[in-house]
Design a protein around this motif. Structure first.
Motif, PDB file in Angstrom:
ATOM      1  N   ILE A 210       0.777  -1.216   0.021  1.00 47.94           N
ATOM      2  CA  ILE A 210       0.038  -0.036  -0.069  1.00 47.94           C
ATOM      3  C   ILE A 210       0.996   1.016   0.167  1.00 47.94           C
ATOM      4  N   LYS A 211       1.763   1.134   0.725  1.00 47.79           N
ATOM      5  CA  LYS A 211       2.713   2.260   0.716  1.00 47.79           C
ATOM      6  C   LYS A 211       3.503   2.462  -0.617  1.00 47.79           C
ATOM      7  N   MET A 216       3.993   5.892  -5.546  1.00 44.74           N
ATOM      8  CA  MET A 216       4.407   5.616  -6.871  1.00 44.74           C
ATOM      9  C   MET A 216       3.145   5.714  -7.827  1.00 44.74           C
ATOM     10  N   THR A 217       1.987   5.526  -7.401  1.00 44.06           N
ATOM     11  CA  THR A 217       0.780   5.382  -8.418  1.00 44.06           C
ATOM     12  C   THR A 217      -0.085   6.779  -8.119  1.00 44.06           C
ATOM     13  N   LEU A 218      -0.263   6.924  -6.855  1.00 39.40           N
ATOM     14  CA  LEU A 218      -1.076   8.450  -6.505  1.00 39.40           C
ATOM     15  C   LEU A 218      -0.337   9.786  -6.708  1.00 39.40           C
ATOM     16  N   GLY A 219       1.183   9.397  -6.443  1.00 43.37           N
ATOM     17  CA  GLY A 219       2.016  10.463  -6.085  1.00 43.37           C
ATOM     18  C   GLY A 219       1.834  11.272  -4.642  1.00 43.37           C
ATOM     19  N   LEU A 260      -7.977   1.504  -4.773  1.00 45.11           N
ATOM     20  CA  LEU A 260      -6.539   1.050  -4.737  1.00 45.11           C
ATOM     21  C   LEU A 260      -6.346  -0.140  -3.556  1.00 45.11           C
ATOM     22  N   ILE A 261      -6.822   0.680  -2.400  1.00 45.68           N
ATOM     23  CA  ILE A 261      -6.530  -0.078  -1.005  1.00 45.68           C
ATOM     24  C   ILE A 261      -7.608  -1.511  -1.200  1.00 45.68           C
ATOM     25  N   GLN A 262      -8.644  -1.345  -1.735  1.00 43.89           N
ATOM     26  CA  GLN A 262      -9.527  -2.504  -1.947  1.00 43.89           C
ATOM     27  C   GLN A 262      -8.758  -3.653  -2.623  1.00 43.89           C
ATOM     28  N   ASP A 263      -8.344  -3.229  -3.840  1.00 48.15           N
ATOM     29  CA  ASP A 263      -7.881  -4.253  -4.660  1.00 48.15           C
ATOM     30  C   ASP A 263      -6.393  -4.733  -3.949  1.00 48.15           C
TER      31      ASP A 263
END
Length: 289
Positions: A210-211, A216-219, A260-263
């Motif tokens: 998640i970190k 990296m994805t959400l910036g 994102l967290i749910q995935d």
């Protein structure tokens, strides 16, 4: 290329001048010609103006003086001086600027009078002063009694609107409550802006993944607290260390973050909280002014 930034005192001055002009417009073009009210010291001034037919410019200045003096002790002298200058400026606008009466429609007056008043007061607050001293009184009183500042302000405004209902009729008082509500919501919007931020706390066994995705994805920037998870009723003695992740996103990004967290971890514990003001760090904050 570096952005050209104005010195803070110039920005504050522009905010205050714009706030004065908007407040003057709300008063002269909407509220005063239609015998409408607002809350706080402005509402008291409008009530005195209607009952005793005194010039609204002088009444607003005189009514704010005790609260300006109080502000010098409760906040600081700079705040008091700025507020005094702003109130004098508002008085001069009300005396000399030829604001036209826009409408006599009660609903339009109550809504747009509140909107323009809220814009004016909100801009003045962003400039470091207050065009209405009621919050200074609430701050002073709140230190001496058990009520919160919001409860004190509500109580004062209830008294104002009750007097208005008795002296000038219930419909006028009800429309004025709508004006006050509209103004208070507009003040919050002006001060907090479009990008109200949301703090998100995440507790998950997949914290490392998640970190990485948050950065990296959400910036987004993250802060990590060291904690422990477990302590269930059937296995209280079983627990293990866990990284508790905290990040700040805009309201528009909350759904994307949750997905994102749910995935990654459907069982992750996630909770959010509203952040009234945020700056610095790696916030991708769009300029509001």
């Amino acid at each position: 290329m570096k952005k050209l930034l104005l010195p803070h005192w110039i920005q504050d001055t522009i905010y205050v001048i714009c706030g004065i002009l908007f407040c003057g417009f709300a008063l002269r073009s909407f509220l005063v010609p239609n015998s409408f009210f607002d809350g706080g010291v402005t509402g008291i001034s409008l009530l005195v103006h209607e009952l005793y037919h005194l010039n609204i410019a002088y009444v607003i200045i005189i009514a704010n003086i005790p609260f300006i003096i109080m502000g010098a002790f409760q906040v600081n002298k700079t705040f008091a001086i700025r507020t005094f200058a702003a109130v004098i400026g508002l008085g001069l606008c009300l005396l000399y600027l030829p604001y036209p009466q826009i409408t006599s429609d009660k609903l339009l007056v109550s809504i747009f009078g509140g909107v323009f008043m809220g814009i004016g007061v909100g801009l003045a607050i962003r400039g470091g002063c207050a065009l209405d001293g009621i919050e200074v009184l609430a701050l002073y009183t709140g230190k001496r009694i058990s009520f919160t500042i919001s409860e004190i302000i509500l109580g004062i405004n209830i008294i104002i609107f009750l007097i208005a209902a008795i002296k000038l009729g219930l419909p006028t008082s009800l429309y004025s409550i709508l004006t006050y509500y509209t103004a208070s919501k507009t003040i919050s919007f002006v001060i907090e802006g479009l990008e109200e931020y949301t703090g998100v706390t995440i507790i998950s066994g997949e914290s490392e993944t998640i970190k990485k995705q948050l950065v990296m994805t959400l910036g987004r920037g993250i802060t990590v607290y060291k904690g422990e998870r477990g302590y269930l009723k059937d296995s209280f003695d079983i627990h293990q260390p866990v990284d508790i992740i905290f990040t700040v996103v805009t309201r528009l990004e909350v759904r994307r973050l949750r997905n994102l967290i749910q995935d990654i971890d459907p069982k992750a514990f996630v909770f959010t909280s509203t952040i009234k003001e945020a700056a610095g760090g790696v916030l991708k904050k769009r300029a509001r002014h």
